[in-house]
Write a protein that holds these residues in place. Structure first.
Motif: not given
Length: 381
Positions: A323-332
Protein backbone atom coordinates in the motif's frame (compact mmCIF):
# COMPACT_ATOMS: atom_id res chain seq x y z
CA UNK A 1 28.64 -2.17 4.31
CA UNK A 2 24.98 -1.32 4.99
CA UNK A 3 21.96 -3.28 3.87
CA UNK A 4 21.47 -0.77 1.03
CA UNK A 5 24.97 -1.32 -0.38
CA UNK A 6 25.24 -3.15 -3.69
CA UNK A 7 28.77 -4.54 -3.94
CA UNK A 8 30.08 -5.05 -7.49
CA UNK A 9 33.37 -5.72 -9.24
CA UNK A 10 33.91 -1.98 -9.74
CA UNK A 11 32.82 -0.75 -6.34
CA UNK A 12 30.04 -0.44 -3.80
CA UNK A 13 26.93 1.65 -4.46
CA UNK A 14 24.34 2.91 -2.01
CA UNK A 15 20.91 2.35 -3.52
CA UNK A 16 17.41 3.14 -2.24
CA UNK A 17 13.97 2.47 -3.61
CA UNK A 18 11.77 5.37 -4.66
CA UNK A 19 9.63 6.77 -3.19
CA UNK A 20 11.77 6.82 -0.08
CA UNK A 21 10.38 5.04 2.94
CA UNK A 22 12.58 4.33 5.93
CA UNK A 23 10.36 1.36 6.78
CA UNK A 24 10.54 -0.16 3.31
CA UNK A 25 11.81 -3.74 3.77
CA UNK A 26 12.74 -4.14 0.09
CA UNK A 27 16.08 -3.35 -1.54
CA UNK A 28 16.51 -1.27 -4.68
CA UNK A 29 17.82 -4.29 -6.61
CA UNK A 30 17.26 -8.02 -6.81
CA UNK A 31 19.41 -11.05 -7.53
CA UNK A 32 18.69 -10.71 -11.25
CA UNK A 33 20.27 -7.23 -11.22
CA UNK A 34 23.30 -8.66 -9.40
CA UNK A 35 23.65 -11.57 -11.83
CA UNK A 36 23.31 -9.31 -14.87
CA UNK A 37 25.87 -6.83 -13.57
CA UNK A 38 28.29 -9.64 -12.69
CA UNK A 39 28.05 -10.94 -16.27
CA UNK A 40 28.45 -7.56 -17.93
CA UNK A 41 31.19 -6.24 -15.65
CA UNK A 42 33.28 -9.32 -16.41
CA UNK A 43 33.67 -7.80 -19.90
CA UNK A 44 33.28 -4.06 -19.43
CA UNK A 45 36.28 -3.35 -17.16
CA UNK A 46 38.54 -4.34 -20.05
CA UNK A 47 37.03 -1.46 -21.98
CA UNK A 48 36.89 1.13 -19.19
CA UNK A 49 37.40 4.51 -20.77
CA UNK A 50 36.44 3.13 -24.18
CA UNK A 51 33.11 4.51 -25.47
CA UNK A 52 30.43 1.85 -25.61
CA UNK A 53 26.73 2.22 -26.30
CA UNK A 54 24.63 0.53 -23.61
CA UNK A 55 20.85 0.42 -23.39
CA UNK A 56 19.23 -0.69 -20.14
CA UNK A 57 15.55 -1.60 -20.34
CA UNK A 58 13.08 -1.68 -17.41
CA UNK A 59 15.66 -0.70 -14.79
CA UNK A 60 13.15 -0.63 -11.93
CA UNK A 61 15.08 1.37 -9.33
CA UNK A 62 18.13 2.51 -11.28
CA UNK A 63 20.60 -0.13 -10.07
CA UNK A 64 21.86 -0.84 -13.60
CA UNK A 65 22.14 2.80 -14.66
CA UNK A 66 23.94 3.71 -11.43
CA UNK A 67 26.53 0.92 -11.47
CA UNK A 68 27.17 1.32 -15.22
CA UNK A 69 27.27 5.12 -15.13
CA UNK A 70 30.81 5.32 -16.55
CA UNK A 71 29.41 4.17 -19.90
CA UNK A 72 26.51 6.66 -19.78
CA UNK A 73 23.81 4.12 -20.59
CA UNK A 74 20.44 5.05 -21.97
CA UNK A 75 17.64 4.04 -19.61
CA UNK A 76 14.47 3.02 -21.48
CA UNK A 77 11.46 2.60 -19.23
CA UNK A 78 7.70 3.02 -19.08
CA UNK A 79 7.91 4.42 -15.55
CA UNK A 80 8.78 7.99 -14.62
CA UNK A 81 9.15 6.74 -11.03
CA UNK A 82 11.85 4.31 -12.20
CA UNK A 83 13.62 7.19 -13.90
CA UNK A 84 13.26 9.26 -10.74
CA UNK A 85 14.71 6.40 -8.67
CA UNK A 86 17.69 6.13 -11.02
CA UNK A 87 18.34 9.89 -10.88
CA UNK A 88 18.12 9.86 -7.07
CA UNK A 89 20.53 6.92 -6.83
CA UNK A 90 23.03 8.59 -9.14
CA UNK A 91 22.92 11.66 -6.91
CA UNK A 92 23.18 9.54 -3.74
CA UNK A 93 26.46 8.11 -5.06
CA UNK A 94 27.85 11.56 -5.96
CA UNK A 95 27.58 10.84 -9.68
CA UNK A 96 27.14 14.20 -11.36
CA UNK A 97 26.16 13.09 -14.86
CA UNK A 98 22.45 13.28 -15.65
CA UNK A 99 20.44 10.16 -16.36
CA UNK A 100 19.89 9.53 -20.06
CA UNK A 101 16.18 8.77 -19.56
CA UNK A 102 14.21 7.52 -22.57
CA UNK A 103 10.42 7.27 -22.23
CA UNK A 104 8.76 4.11 -23.52
CA UNK A 105 6.94 6.29 -26.04
CA UNK A 106 10.29 7.40 -27.48
CA UNK A 107 12.93 5.50 -29.46
CA UNK A 108 16.42 4.96 -27.99
CA UNK A 109 19.43 6.12 -30.01
CA UNK A 110 21.05 3.19 -31.84
CA UNK A 111 23.41 1.44 -32.47
CA UNK A 112 24.02 -0.54 -29.26
CA UNK A 113 26.95 -2.65 -28.12
CA UNK A 114 24.91 -4.01 -25.21
CA UNK A 115 21.17 -4.24 -24.59
CA UNK A 116 20.39 -5.26 -21.01
CA UNK A 117 16.75 -6.12 -20.37
CA UNK A 118 15.00 -6.72 -17.07
CA UNK A 119 12.00 -8.85 -18.01
CA UNK A 120 8.89 -6.79 -17.15
CA UNK A 121 5.83 -8.05 -15.35
CA UNK A 122 3.68 -7.52 -18.44
CA UNK A 123 4.56 -9.63 -21.47
CA UNK A 124 2.66 -7.17 -23.67
CA UNK A 125 5.18 -4.48 -22.71
CA UNK A 126 8.03 -6.85 -23.57
CA UNK A 127 6.42 -7.64 -26.93
CA UNK A 128 6.13 -3.94 -27.73
CA UNK A 129 9.69 -3.18 -26.62
CA UNK A 130 11.22 -6.06 -28.58
CA UNK A 131 9.31 -5.23 -31.76
CA UNK A 132 10.79 -1.73 -31.62
CA UNK A 133 14.24 -2.90 -30.56
CA UNK A 134 14.68 -5.45 -33.32
CA UNK A 135 15.64 -2.99 -36.05
CA UNK A 136 17.88 -1.06 -33.64
CA UNK A 137 20.16 -4.06 -32.99
CA UNK A 138 22.50 -5.98 -35.25
CA UNK A 139 24.12 -9.41 -35.03
CA UNK A 140 26.99 -7.98 -32.99
CA UNK A 141 24.78 -6.48 -30.31
CA UNK A 142 25.06 -8.40 -27.06
CA UNK A 143 21.49 -8.80 -25.82
CA UNK A 144 21.07 -10.14 -22.30
CA UNK A 145 17.78 -10.41 -20.44
CA UNK A 146 17.45 -11.13 -16.74
CA UNK A 147 14.73 -12.03 -14.29
CA UNK A 148 13.90 -13.93 -11.18
CA UNK A 149 13.06 -17.54 -12.04
CA UNK A 150 9.60 -17.28 -10.44
CA UNK A 151 8.75 -14.34 -12.70
CA UNK A 152 10.07 -15.77 -15.99
CA UNK A 153 6.96 -16.83 -17.85
CA UNK A 154 7.05 -19.03 -20.93
CA UNK A 155 5.52 -16.15 -22.89
CA UNK A 156 8.69 -14.08 -22.33
CA UNK A 157 10.86 -16.81 -23.89
CA UNK A 158 8.43 -17.06 -26.82
CA UNK A 159 8.51 -13.30 -27.32
CA UNK A 160 12.31 -13.08 -27.25
CA UNK A 161 12.82 -15.99 -29.65
CA UNK A 162 10.00 -15.02 -31.98
CA UNK A 163 10.98 -11.36 -32.26
CA UNK A 164 14.78 -11.25 -31.86
CA UNK A 165 16.19 -14.75 -32.30
CA UNK A 166 17.44 -17.89 -30.56
CA UNK A 167 18.42 -17.78 -26.92
CA UNK A 168 20.41 -19.72 -24.40
CA UNK A 169 19.93 -19.64 -20.66
CA UNK A 170 22.34 -19.51 -17.77
CA UNK A 171 22.24 -21.68 -14.73
CA UNK A 172 20.08 -20.28 -11.97
CA UNK A 173 21.91 -18.25 -9.32
CA UNK A 174 20.17 -16.97 -6.18
CA UNK A 175 16.92 -17.88 -7.97
CA UNK A 176 17.78 -15.58 -10.89
CA UNK A 177 18.51 -16.46 -14.49
CA UNK A 178 20.08 -14.79 -17.52
CA UNK A 179 18.92 -15.18 -21.12
CA UNK A 180 21.40 -14.59 -23.96
CA UNK A 181 19.70 -13.68 -27.22
CA UNK A 182 21.27 -13.65 -30.68
CA UNK A 183 19.60 -11.61 -33.39
CA UNK A 184 18.35 -13.71 -36.29
CA UNK A 185 18.47 -11.56 -39.41
CA UNK A 186 16.21 -13.99 -41.27
CA UNK A 187 13.22 -13.18 -39.08
CA UNK A 188 10.74 -10.86 -40.71
CA UNK A 189 10.14 -7.29 -39.55
CA UNK A 190 8.38 -7.00 -36.22
CA UNK A 191 5.43 -4.66 -35.89
CA UNK A 192 3.91 -3.78 -32.55
CA UNK A 193 0.15 -4.34 -32.33
CA UNK A 194 -0.24 -1.50 -29.83
CA UNK A 195 -2.25 0.50 -29.17
CA UNK A 196 -5.20 -1.88 -29.18
CA UNK A 197 -8.77 -0.98 -28.27
CA UNK A 198 -11.96 -2.28 -26.74
CA UNK A 199 -15.46 -0.89 -26.42
CA UNK A 200 -17.35 -1.42 -23.19
CA UNK A 201 -21.13 -1.52 -23.51
CA UNK A 202 -21.61 0.60 -20.38
CA UNK A 203 -19.49 3.38 -21.87
CA UNK A 204 -20.30 3.02 -25.55
CA UNK A 205 -17.06 4.47 -26.87
CA UNK A 206 -13.78 2.75 -27.75
CA UNK A 207 -10.79 3.00 -25.42
CA UNK A 208 -7.30 2.81 -26.86
CA UNK A 209 -4.58 1.19 -24.77
CA UNK A 210 -0.81 1.02 -25.15
CA UNK A 211 1.00 -2.13 -24.09
CA UNK A 212 1.61 -1.44 -20.41
CA UNK A 213 -1.77 0.03 -19.50
CA UNK A 214 -3.55 -1.67 -16.61
CA UNK A 215 -6.52 -3.76 -17.79
CA UNK A 216 -5.81 -2.96 -21.43
CA UNK A 217 -8.25 -5.58 -22.80
CA UNK A 218 -11.39 -4.66 -20.85
CA UNK A 219 -12.73 -2.15 -18.36
CA UNK A 220 -11.47 -3.16 -14.93
CA UNK A 221 -14.08 -3.98 -12.32
CA UNK A 222 -12.94 -1.30 -9.88
CA UNK A 223 -13.32 1.53 -12.39
CA UNK A 224 -16.66 0.12 -13.49
CA UNK A 225 -17.92 0.22 -9.89
CA UNK A 226 -16.81 3.82 -9.38
CA UNK A 227 -18.42 4.85 -12.68
CA UNK A 228 -21.72 3.38 -11.47
CA UNK A 229 -21.69 6.08 -8.78
CA UNK A 230 -20.45 8.94 -10.94
CA UNK A 231 -23.77 10.78 -10.65
CA UNK A 232 -23.07 11.24 -6.93
CA UNK A 233 -19.83 13.12 -7.62
CA UNK A 234 -20.42 16.89 -7.80
CA UNK A 235 -19.26 19.33 -10.44
CA UNK A 236 -15.74 20.66 -9.90
CA UNK A 237 -13.76 23.23 -11.86
CA UNK A 238 -10.35 21.57 -11.55
CA UNK A 239 -10.31 17.77 -11.57
CA UNK A 240 -7.45 15.26 -11.45
CA UNK A 241 -7.77 11.68 -12.66
CA UNK A 242 -4.86 10.33 -10.60
CA UNK A 243 -3.19 7.05 -11.65
CA UNK A 244 -5.41 7.50 -14.68
CA UNK A 245 -4.44 4.50 -16.84
CA UNK A 246 -6.26 4.96 -20.14
CA UNK A 247 -8.15 7.89 -18.62
CA UNK A 248 -11.58 6.30 -18.39
CA UNK A 249 -12.61 7.95 -15.09
CA UNK A 250 -11.73 11.46 -16.23
CA UNK A 251 -13.16 10.91 -19.70
CA UNK A 252 -16.56 9.80 -18.44
CA UNK A 253 -16.63 12.51 -15.75
CA UNK A 254 -16.03 15.12 -18.45
CA UNK A 255 -18.96 13.74 -20.45
CA UNK A 256 -21.20 14.86 -17.57
CA UNK A 257 -19.30 18.08 -16.82
CA UNK A 258 -17.95 19.44 -20.07
CA UNK A 259 -16.71 22.69 -18.53
CA UNK A 260 -14.48 20.98 -15.98
CA UNK A 261 -10.75 21.02 -16.64
CA UNK A 262 -9.51 17.47 -16.23
CA UNK A 263 -5.86 16.70 -15.64
CA UNK A 264 -4.81 13.12 -16.37
CA UNK A 265 -1.82 12.02 -14.26
CA UNK A 266 0.06 8.73 -14.24
CA UNK A 267 3.62 7.53 -13.67
CA UNK A 268 3.39 5.40 -16.84
CA UNK A 269 4.29 6.96 -20.17
CA UNK A 270 2.05 4.35 -21.86
CA UNK A 271 -0.90 5.39 -19.74
CA UNK A 272 -0.60 9.07 -20.55
CA UNK A 273 -0.16 8.40 -24.27
CA UNK A 274 -3.31 6.25 -24.12
CA UNK A 275 -5.26 8.94 -22.25
CA UNK A 276 -4.19 11.53 -24.83
CA UNK A 277 -5.39 9.32 -27.69
CA UNK A 278 -8.70 8.63 -26.00
CA UNK A 279 -9.39 12.26 -25.13
CA UNK A 280 -8.60 13.33 -28.68
CA UNK A 281 -10.95 10.67 -30.05
CA UNK A 282 -13.79 11.31 -27.60
CA UNK A 283 -13.68 15.09 -27.79
CA UNK A 284 -12.36 15.73 -31.28
CA UNK A 285 -15.13 18.21 -32.10
CA UNK A 286 -15.34 19.95 -28.73
CA UNK A 287 -13.24 22.23 -26.55
CA UNK A 288 -13.29 20.09 -23.41
CA UNK A 289 -10.20 21.32 -21.53
CA UNK A 290 -7.65 18.71 -20.47
CA UNK A 291 -4.01 18.38 -19.46
CA UNK A 292 -1.76 15.33 -19.41
CA UNK A 293 1.11 14.79 -16.98
CA UNK A 294 3.55 11.92 -16.69
CA UNK A 295 4.20 12.49 -13.02
CA UNK A 296 5.49 11.08 -9.77
CA UNK A 297 2.23 11.27 -7.80
CA UNK A 298 1.24 14.97 -7.65
CA UNK A 299 4.67 16.48 -7.05
CA UNK A 300 4.09 18.91 -9.92
CA UNK A 301 0.86 20.27 -8.45
CA UNK A 302 0.61 23.31 -6.16
CA UNK A 303 -0.97 23.13 -2.71
CA UNK A 304 -4.72 23.78 -2.49
CA UNK A 305 -5.08 23.92 -6.28
CA UNK A 306 -7.47 21.05 -7.11
CA UNK A 307 -11.21 20.73 -6.43
CA UNK A 308 -11.68 17.00 -7.05
CA UNK A 309 -9.42 13.96 -7.30
CA UNK A 310 -10.65 10.68 -8.80
CA UNK A 311 -8.44 7.66 -8.18
CA UNK A 312 -8.31 3.92 -8.72
CA UNK A 313 -4.98 3.45 -6.91
CA UNK A 314 -2.48 0.72 -7.80
CA UNK A 315 -1.42 -1.78 -5.17
CA UNK A 316 1.81 -2.88 -6.80
CA UNK A 317 5.09 -1.43 -8.04
CA UNK A 318 6.54 -3.79 -10.63
CA UNK A 319 6.42 -7.20 -8.92
CA UNK A 320 6.25 -5.75 -5.39
CA UNK A 321 2.79 -5.43 -3.85
CA UNK A 322 1.74 -3.22 -0.96
CA UNK A 323 0.00 0.00 0.00
CA UNK A 324 3.03 2.30 -0.07
CA UNK A 325 2.22 3.80 -3.48
CA UNK A 326 -1.48 4.24 -2.72
CA UNK A 327 -0.83 5.94 0.61
CA UNK A 328 1.51 8.39 -1.07
CA UNK A 329 -1.21 9.23 -3.58
CA UNK A 330 -3.60 9.86 -0.68
CA UNK A 331 -1.18 12.22 1.08
CA UNK A 332 -0.41 14.12 -2.12
CA UNK A 333 -4.11 14.40 -2.96
CA UNK A 334 -4.91 15.95 0.40
CA UNK A 335 -2.06 18.46 -0.01
CA UNK A 336 -3.28 19.54 -3.43
CA UNK A 337 -7.00 19.67 -2.69
CA UNK A 338 -8.59 23.02 -1.91
CA UNK A 339 -10.75 23.50 1.19
CA UNK A 340 -13.90 21.39 0.75
CA UNK A 341 -12.22 19.63 -2.14
CA UNK A 342 -13.23 15.99 -2.50
CA UNK A 343 -11.24 12.78 -2.90
CA UNK A 344 -13.11 9.84 -4.46
CA UNK A 345 -11.46 6.45 -4.78
CA UNK A 346 -12.35 2.85 -5.51
CA UNK A 347 -10.28 0.06 -3.97
CA UNK A 348 -10.38 -3.57 -2.95
CA UNK A 349 -12.42 -3.53 0.26
CA UNK A 350 -10.01 -5.85 2.12
CA UNK A 351 -7.28 -3.18 1.93
CA UNK A 352 -9.05 -1.13 4.59
CA UNK A 353 -8.36 2.24 2.99
CA UNK A 354 -11.35 3.76 4.77
CA UNK A 355 -9.38 3.70 8.03
CA UNK A 356 -6.35 5.21 6.29
CA UNK A 357 -8.43 8.03 4.81
CA UNK A 358 -10.20 8.65 8.12
CA UNK A 359 -6.84 9.21 9.83
CA UNK A 360 -5.54 11.40 7.03
CA UNK A 361 -8.58 13.56 6.26
CA UNK A 362 -10.41 13.29 9.57
CA UNK A 363 -13.41 11.91 7.68
CA UNK A 364 -14.27 9.17 5.21
CA UNK A 365 -17.64 8.00 3.95
CA UNK A 366 -18.18 4.62 2.33
CA UNK A 367 -20.37 5.48 -0.64
CA UNK A 368 -20.91 1.92 -1.87
CA UNK A 369 -19.62 -1.59 -1.37
CA UNK A 370 -19.93 -4.83 -3.29
CA UNK A 371 -18.32 -8.23 -2.74
CA UNK A 372 -14.88 -7.00 -3.82
CA UNK A 373 -14.71 -3.20 -3.97
CA UNK A 374 -15.62 -0.12 -1.98
CA UNK A 375 -16.04 3.47 -3.13
CA UNK A 376 -14.85 6.03 -0.58
CA UNK A 377 -15.28 9.81 -0.35
CA UNK A 378 -13.11 12.06 1.82
CA UNK A 379 -13.35 15.86 2.08
CA UNK A 380 -10.51 18.24 2.90
CA UNK A 381 -11.52 20.44 5.82
Amino acid sequence: MGENSLITAIGSFELRRWPLDDNDPLRAWDAADEYLLEQVLAVLPIARGVPLSILVVNDAQGALATVLHEWQPQSWSDSVVSHRAAAENLSRNAIAQPLRAIASSQTPVAPFDFVLIKIPKTTALLDDQLSRLRDLCDVNTQIIAAGMVKHLQKSAFTSLEGTIGPLTTSLAKKKARLLFIQKDESLGPAATPYPTSYTDEAIGKPLLNHANVFSREHLDHGSRFLLEHLASIPYADCVVDLACGNGVLGLVYQQRHAQSTVQFVDESYSAIESAKLNHAAWYADTDNPAAFVVGDALEHQADNSVDLVLCNPPFHQQHATGDQVAKRLFVESKRCLSQRGEFWIVANRHLGYDAVLQRLFGNCRTVATNRKFSVYRAVKR
